[in-house]
Scaffold this active site. Structure first.
Site, PDB file in Angstrom:
ATOM      1  N   HIS A 130     -69.997 -30.081 -15.398  1.00 62.96           N
ATOM      2  CA  HIS A 130     -70.170 -30.666 -16.715  1.00 62.96           C
ATOM      3  C   HIS A 130     -70.362 -29.294 -17.647  1.00 62.96           C
ATOM      4  O   HIS A 130     -70.589 -28.297 -17.387  1.00 62.96           O
ATOM      5  CB  HIS A 130     -71.157 -31.377 -17.088  1.00 62.96           C
ATOM      6  CG  HIS A 130     -72.434 -31.310 -16.942  1.00 62.96           C
ATOM      7  ND1 HIS A 130     -73.064 -31.205 -16.028  1.00 62.96           N
ATOM      8  CD2 HIS A 130     -73.338 -30.580 -17.880  1.00 62.96           C
ATOM      9  CE1 HIS A 130     -74.464 -30.753 -15.839  1.00 62.96           C
ATOM     10  NE2 HIS A 130     -74.514 -30.430 -17.215  1.00 62.96           N
ATOM     11  N   CYS A 184     -80.338 -23.792 -24.990  1.00 62.91           N
ATOM     12  CA  CYS A 184     -79.427 -24.002 -24.110  1.00 62.91           C
ATOM     13  C   CYS A 184     -79.200 -25.646 -24.299  1.00 62.91           C
ATOM     14  O   CYS A 184     -80.217 -26.225 -24.506  1.00 62.91           O
ATOM     15  CB  CYS A 184     -79.608 -23.875 -23.016  1.00 62.91           C
ATOM     16  SG  CYS A 184     -81.062 -24.284 -22.049  1.00 62.91           S
ATOM     17  N   GLU A 227     -78.545 -29.819 -12.166  1.00 61.49           N
ATOM     18  CA  GLU A 227     -77.503 -28.953 -13.086  1.00 61.49           C
ATOM     19  C   GLU A 227     -76.551 -28.584 -12.241  1.00 61.49           C
ATOM     20  O   GLU A 227     -76.482 -28.006 -11.013  1.00 61.49           O
ATOM     21  CB  GLU A 227     -78.044 -27.807 -13.536  1.00 61.49           C
ATOM     22  CG  GLU A 227     -79.126 -28.491 -14.779  1.00 61.49           C
ATOM     23  CD  GLU A 227     -78.724 -28.815 -15.986  1.00 61.49           C
ATOM     24  OE1 GLU A 227     -77.713 -29.428 -16.088  1.00 61.49           O
ATOM     25  OE2 GLU A 227     -79.529 -28.731 -16.796  1.00 61.49           O
ATOM     26  N   GLU A 234     -73.076 -26.808 -13.944  1.00 63.29           N
ATOM     27  CA  GLU A 234     -72.413 -26.351 -15.218  1.00 63.29           C
ATOM     28  C   GLU A 234     -71.455 -25.330 -15.253  1.00 63.29           C
ATOM     29  O   GLU A 234     -71.689 -24.377 -14.516  1.00 63.29           O
ATOM     30  CB  GLU A 234     -73.650 -26.050 -16.152  1.00 63.29           C
ATOM     31  CG  GLU A 234     -74.683 -27.313 -16.341  1.00 63.29           C
ATOM     32  CD  GLU A 234     -75.877 -27.014 -17.111  1.00 63.29           C
ATOM     33  OE1 GLU A 234     -76.316 -27.939 -17.671  1.00 63.29           O
ATOM     34  OE2 GLU A 234     -76.104 -25.655 -17.444  1.00 63.29           O
TER      35      GLU A 234
END
Length: 174
Positions: A32, A66, A111, A113
């Site tokens: 993502h 973030c 995560e 990313e």
């Protein structure tokens, strides 16, 4: 207060984006979009200690801020929005580079990313930082050398992503 789940852009195998609930992206390790902001004053970087109540990495130090863009939000708008939401100030941001990383962030969350990184410049002696206590427990300015030394000595005090950024992308911000 809005209690609806946050919907963020996930990235399909063909590179197209599709909406997904943020927590699902992390429980399922879905690829993502994300943004990371680094605010500097010369050799000093503003870092934040994430609020202990955060759903992952609470109480750990991270870069200035973030987050993830909302569905249909540009990464540029997201970076500007989140800096104000988390730290209560705005500075001009410059898009620096796009990187990818994957990391276990604890509690069964992961995560995965594609991160657009931004830098901004501020004067640490005059900048008024107004941290949102739901997001940020503390802030401080730290030199790049001191940050590297602290990460080496106490990695558990830092989020996985700032440790990865410091190791892999020294030309960006470290």
């Amino acid at each position: 207060m809005n209690t609806a789940p946050t919907v963020i852009p996930a990235i399909a195998a063909d590179g197209s984006l599709y909406p997904v609930e943020k927590l699902k992206a992390h429980t399922d390790g879905l690829f993502h979009l994300a943004v990371s902001v680094f605010v500097f004053d010369g050799d000093y970087l503003l870092i934040q200690k994430r609020a202990s109540s955060k759903y992952h990495c609470g109480g750990q130090w991270a870069n200035s801020c973030c987050t993830h863009p909302h569905w249909n939000e540009s990464v540029d708008s997201c970076a500007e929005r989140r800096l104000t939401e988390e730290l209560g100030f705005s500075v001009p941001l410059s898009r620096r580079k796009v990187v990818e990383y994957s990391a276990d962030v604890g509690n069964g969350l992961h995560e995965n990313e594609k991160v657009t990184m931004y830098t901004g410049v501020a004067n640490r002696t005059t900048l008024q930082i107004l941290p949102n206590p739901l997001e940020v427990e503390d802030t401080r300015w730290i030199t790049r050398d001191a940050l590297h030394a602290e990460i080496a000595q106490h990695p558990e005090r830092f989020t996985p992503w700032i440790r990865i950024y410091a190791e892999r992308y020294p030309e960006l911000a470290f």
